[in-house]
Design an enzyme around this catalytic site. Structure first.
Site, PDB file in Angstrom:
ATOM      1  CB  SER A  94      -0.950  -0.042   1.190  1.00  0.00           C
ATOM      2  OG  SER A  94      -1.986   0.877   1.022  1.00  0.00           O
ATOM      3  CG  ASP A 100      -6.884  -3.015  -2.461  1.00  0.00           C
ATOM      4  OD1 ASP A 100      -7.392  -2.270  -1.603  1.00  0.00           O
ATOM      5  OD2 ASP A 100      -5.702  -3.396  -2.415  1.00  0.00           O
ATOM      6  CG  HIS A 147      -5.471  -2.962   1.441  1.00  0.00           C
ATOM      7  ND1 HIS A 147      -5.208  -2.355   0.221  1.00  0.00           N
ATOM      8  CD2 HIS A 147      -4.606  -2.392   2.317  1.00  0.00           C
ATOM      9  CE1 HIS A 147      -4.248  -1.464   0.369  1.00  0.00           C
ATOM     10  NE2 HIS A 147      -3.851  -1.471   1.626  1.00  0.00           N
TER      11      HIS A 147
END
Length: 557
Positions: free
Chosen positions: A273, A499, A527
């Site tokens: 991320s 996601d 995610h």
């Protein structure tokens, strides 16, 4: 420095405050996020990297506008970590930093067998090494077999502690990779053990994360502005000396010192991320030192703050719908009834009822407020493996028991049973993002966009509109820009189709920007993918990390 009145707008909705710490893998802060505009430093090389010869980080274009580029952004300053005249790894002024060796010893508060910890020293101000130093905390899980080098990791955020991530790394990273690499975690500057910024105390943080204003009420903005000012003032009072230097370019420079201290010629890296944004920043600064890079759950750096907010609002709306659809399939154990649209209305009605009357949790001092309820549900959407538990927690809450949702909200904010917070993630995320990402300068446009998000994406859209940096004491230092990192390939980008926090399109965009990148796609919910996809993604990533084998272009699992 203190911004001029009105230069950064208050957050449109306070509910996002409780969700800040849940987004450690998302890179978002109350409506703020990575942005992009024009290529920066695309000709960078190891002789200086992006900005060392006058490339990335120049702010001359911020605030310009055109019909094609959308609304004008706020003016930005320049990061102290760009426009360096030379490569610091070759500059005598930085020799003491690059010649360090880490003294490994026992770790505190890290529940990973065999974990070792140490520190490295880096310049606080990268373009002025005489201005003082800070220490960066580092942790290591030594390779189970013969080590081929180090795999540096970042769990996301900004604000995620890489040292605290080591127990999770034991689970997420495959045994084969663990046998061949020393797995390294570090706390980026300003985070936790690395000169972690100090803002509100624990009781004030409880109040901040629980504070709820009805997302549809006019007083929500006033309440958000009040808390924004309190947080900013506390951070500046307690950590004002470091606040200007917590941007991601500075953290990426620190990573190069870490690489040298580990004894590696190239940096091998696994970033989740926000960790993809940090990793891409490193690749822009030092493309010739990029080893095997895996960027999972990518953030598109060529994106405005408002595009970022809109992408997440839509992503979490789709995730909510997928969660509700699966819940309804469970039959009577699901607390919702009817079709998906009716179930969503029931969820929104539940949030509204808790806004008005917080739920009993068994702790009279800590009822479940609307902000905490939304934080818990948002957290559950990050991993579809937890959706069954989420269904049970919502069923209990809709029957008057908010204890399970409070427990989830506390996990997301890293609140301990004794009322202390394990990290400063709730504040570090704002400190970094407010430096990294300027907002749109047109206040009327921002207000209209916030209204649009609230209307089109009613579950979490009201939380994500506006500007979370309204009262922040430091101006942004980085413009939106795509990252090419020419000469750094091959890089592996991993995207998940469902996601919610880093929508799949962002991984597509980053992979298309990088000079030599391959996109690996996980068809699923939740995610990020590596360590939770069930096998296919792990096999491809492991082959890349262990053997340098790049997956077939377009591979989907």
């Amino acid at each position: 420095m203190t911004p001029l009145p009105g230069t950064r707008r208050p957050l449109a909705r306070l509910a996002a405050a409780a969700a800040v710490a849940t987004m450690l893998l998302a890179g978002c802060t109350e409506g703020a996020g990575p942005e992009g505009d024009a290529p920066a430093g695309s000709e960078a090389s190891d002789s200086g990297g992006a900005g060392d010869a006058g490339g990335a980080g120049d702010a001359g274009g911020a605030g310009e506008d055109s019909a094609d580029e959308g609304p004008a952004l706020e003016e930005t300053g320049t990061s102290a970590a760009v426009d360096l005249p030379t490569d610091p790894a070759e500059d005598p002024a930085y020799e003491a930093y690059y010649s360090q060796q880490i003294e490994w010893g026992p770790c505190e508060d890290v529940d990973a067998e065999g974990a070792e910890c140490g520190t490295i020293t880096v310049p606080l101000v990268w373009n002025d090494p005489e201005a003082g130093d800070i220490e960066i905390a580092v942790g290591r899980l030594a390779a189970d077999g013969e080590s081929k080098g180090s795999l540096v990791t970042n769990p996301g955020g900004p604000g995620g502690s890489g040292v605290n991530f080591l127990p999770s790394a034991e689970i997420l990273i495959s045994p084969e990779v663990r046998a061949s690499y020393d797995v390294i975690g570090f706390d980026p500057r300003g985070v936790n053990r690395s000169e972690g910024i100090e803002c509100l105390d624990d009781s004030e943080t409880d109040e901040y994360l629980a504070a709820t204003g009805d997302p549809a009420a006019e007083d929500a903005s006033a309440l958000a502005e009040e808390w924004g000012a309190r947080v900013a003032e506390a951070c500046e009072a307690n950590s004002g000396d470091v606040l200007p230097y917590l941007d991601s370019y500075s953290a990426a420079r620190d990573m190069d010192v870490l690489r040298a201290a580990l004894g590696d010629e190239e940096l091998d890296y696994l970033g989740y991320s926000y960790g993809t944004y940090l990793g891409a920043s490193y690749a822009e600064l030092h493309p010739g030192r990029v080893g095997r890079f895996v960027l999972d759950g990518a953030i598109d750096p060529d994106m405005s703050m408002d595009e970022f907010s809109a992408g997440q609002a839509e992503g979490f709306e789709h995730a909510t719908e997928a969660f509700l659809a699966r819940c309804l399939e469970a039959g009577d154990s699901c607390p919702f009834r009817g079709d998906e649209a009716e179930a969503k209305e029931q969820l929104l009605s539940f949030f509204g009822s808790v806004d008005e009357t917080p739920l009993d949790t068994g702790d009279p001092e800590r009822p479940l407020t609307g902000a905490l309820a939304r934080s818990a549900v948002l957290t559950l959407l990050y991993d579809d493996a937890q959706w069954e538990y989420g269904r049970e927690a919502l069923a209990a809450a809709m029957n008057g028991d908010g204890s399970q949702l409070l427990y989830i909200a506390d996990l997301s904010s890293e609140r301990r049973y004794d009322g202390t917070y394990r990290t400063n993630a709730a504040f570090a995320i704002t400190a970094v993002n407010c430096l990294d990402h300027p907002g749109v300068a047109d206040e009327q446009w921002v207000e209209q966009e916030a209204e649009r998000l609230a209307e089109e994406f009613p579950t979490f859209g009201p939380m994500l509109g506006g500007d979370g940096c309204a009262q922040w004491p430091e101006e942004p230092v980085r413009e939106p820009a795509p990252i090419t990192a020419e000469g750094a390939g091959p890089i592996l980008v991993v995207g998940t189709t469902g996601d919610p926090a880093t929508p799949y399109a962002w991984s597509e965009e980053l992979a298309s920007q990088l000079g030599d990148a391959t996109l690996l796609t996980y068809e699923g919910e939740g995610h990020t993918a590596y360590g939770r996809s069930g096998g296919c993604i792990e096999e491809q990533v492991d082959a890349y990390l262990l053997e340098g084998t790049v997956p077939e272009e377009g591979l989907r699992c």
